[in-house]
Design a protein around this motif. Sequence first.
Motif, PDB file in Angstrom:
ATOM      1  N   ASP A 419      -6.193  26.839   8.762  1.00 52.88           N
ATOM      2  CA  ASP A 419      -7.090  26.855   9.923  1.00 52.88           C
ATOM      3  C   ASP A 419      -6.606  27.907  10.908  1.00 52.88           C
ATOM      4  OD1 ASP A 419      -8.972  24.748   9.358  1.00 52.88           O
ATOM      5  OD2 ASP A 419      -7.330  23.327   9.658  1.00 52.88           O
ATOM      6  N   ALA A 420      -7.533  28.684  11.424  1.00 51.11           N
ATOM      7  CA  ALA A 420      -7.188  29.685  12.428  1.00 51.11           C
ATOM      8  C   ALA A 420      -7.409  29.088  13.814  1.00 51.11           C
ATOM      9  CB  ALA A 420      -8.041  30.933  12.242  1.00 51.11           C
ATOM     10  N   LEU A 421      -6.314  28.916  14.562  1.00 55.67           N
ATOM     11  CA  LEU A 421      -6.384  28.375  15.912  1.00 55.67           C
ATOM     12  C   LEU A 421      -5.812  29.393  16.890  1.00 55.67           C
ATOM     13  CD1 LEU A 421      -5.280  24.700  15.151  1.00 55.67           C
ATOM     14  CD2 LEU A 421      -7.609  25.619  15.298  1.00 55.67           C
ATOM     15  N   ASN A 422      -5.866  29.058  18.155  1.00 57.96           N
ATOM     16  CA  ASN A 422      -5.430  30.019  19.170  1.00 57.96           C
ATOM     17  C   ASN A 422      -3.963  30.408  19.048  1.00 57.96           C
ATOM     18  OD1 ASN A 422      -7.960  30.164  20.360  1.00 57.96           O
ATOM     19  ND2 ASN A 422      -7.559  28.496  21.807  1.00 57.96           N
ATOM     20  N   SER A 481      -4.593  39.540  15.807  1.00 48.70           N
ATOM     21  CA  SER A 481      -5.926  39.049  16.161  1.00 48.70           C
ATOM     22  C   SER A 481      -6.992  39.610  15.219  1.00 48.70           C
ATOM     23  CB  SER A 481      -6.237  39.432  17.604  1.00 48.70           C
ATOM     24  OG  SER A 481      -7.558  39.084  17.943  1.00 48.70           O
ATOM     25  N   LYS A 510      -7.681  34.157  14.370  1.00 52.28           N
ATOM     26  CA  LYS A 510      -8.646  34.035  15.460  1.00 52.28           C
ATOM     27  C   LYS A 510      -8.580  35.266  16.368  1.00 52.28           C
ATOM     28  CE  LYS A 510     -10.612  30.373  18.193  1.00 52.28           C
ATOM     29  NZ  LYS A 510     -10.581  28.933  18.467  1.00 52.28           N
ATOM     30  N   GLU A 511      -9.750  35.683  16.806  1.00 50.19           N
ATOM     31  CA  GLU A 511      -9.809  36.801  17.744  1.00 50.19           C
ATOM     32  C   GLU A 511      -9.198  36.374  19.075  1.00 50.19           C
ATOM     33  OE1 GLU A 511     -10.828  39.796  17.240  1.00 50.19           O
ATOM     34  OE2 GLU A 511     -12.121  39.747  15.474  1.00 50.19           O
TER      35      GLU A 511
END
Length: 516
Positions: A419-422, A481, A510-511
């Motif tokens: 999962d891509a999180l902050n 990012s 995540k961007e």
Amino acid sequence: MFKLTFYALLLTIVQPLSLFAQDTSKIAPKREFRGVWVATVANIDWPSKPGLSVDQQKQELIGILEKHKENGMNAIMLQVRPAADAFYASPREPWSQWLMGRQGIAPSPGYDPLAFAIKEAHSRGMELHAWFNPYRATMSPNSVVHESHMTRKRPELFFTYAGKKQFDPGIPEVREYIVQVILDVVKGYDVDGIHFDDYFYPYKVEGQRINDAATFSKYANGFTDINDWRRNNVDVLIKQLNDSIHYYKKYVKFGVSPFGIWRNRSEDILGSETSGLSNYAELFADSRKWVKEGWVDYINPQIYFSFTRRVAPFATLVDWWSNNTYGRHLYIGQAAYLVNQRMEAAWRLPKQMPDQIRYIRKNNRVQGSVYFSSKSFSTVARAFGDSLKNDFYKYPALPPQMPWLDDVMPNQPQQLIADALNDGVHLKWEKPLPAEDGETASGYVIYRFEEGEKIGILNARNILKISFEEFTSYIDTDVDSGKRYNYLVTALDRLKNESEPSGPVGIQAKEALAPN
């Protein structure tokens, strides 16, 4: 002998065919033993002085482990029994004087230095080998020992040599006692190995005589030559220990780090082309025999010599030992403490230690190195440590496999997701199903690949994390990012056999949020 030959052949045939075999690259080998001795006797390496608080001891040890992890090490040889005393909660021997300043004083309730060291090492993907001195009981004629120390409880089990008390290796009860002391650690702690250094019968001191004639008379066991009898006493201990360790925990490795010369060619046609002190004659330690008979899993000779040392050149001894491994592992003991010393010009050459590593890596029968000692990397060998970090050990490595102890690879981890999180890419998986030998996973290796990069587990450059713990999640915070990555996870068993990978799983980081 057949068993050793068989396993040597097995290594030759099977490993190159395996998906998880050692990368043959000499630049970044996938498997290599990279150890460092952390000496506690006389506070050489840790703790820096006796009497430190628990927090101070912990912080110092964490600093040591972090430094060696940064330099690429994957094994710590921690001295846990310097002089018939303990850096762990021993039921038989007193706490070491180098912990709190006086023998027998516990550091603090609930704190066990060995247990702490194991946990911290494993979390950093480093093995912990408990280093014992089997026979030494005191360090000087003025040593003050606790009332529970064996020299006070059973003085008849010792002889005195050059003012120091030492267990008499010829007494059967002594051997049994030493085995039980070590088994306390094997059974009670999650160690990866049991390790001896070079101290067996004492190094010769002019004018001194080993006072064991009465023991020889009582326990001759058919021997007529006292020197052969002494060697046999050590042999019996080594074999008994090997059998006992593996009886209780098959995966615990047993290794010895003898003085670098077994015998000189002038003493024995099988010896090395050297002319220095020999284990066989001086210390009554027949180190070659232990390897030949399969009584050790690794031999770690202390080749503390330069390439140009006339009586014992480094290359000569590396070559000799590599021709006498009999299918067991060979790790070279290297003298980080001699870097820049003035007694020999060769040690002031910046390329001496790097050239030793290059020479070792050219020999496929050598599986790695162990350095003496930890403190040297903060003093005389700092520049060499930088060379390890930035060049030789730039990429992580797993310890070499030992198929004679365990050749069953674990099953792969299950259900890898990303999962891509902050705060980065979060990886989660489930532990593997039990393998044929019942093992699941005692650790994991996480691999990362950039988009378009070839995916596989042979290249150490792609290793993101090695841990010898049973966690089943990881956060990769070092991502760019919006960049896309692929991940694999493999399982490790206690002897570092590696599974097939679970994955690959692709994810886009995540961007970054635009500033307000």
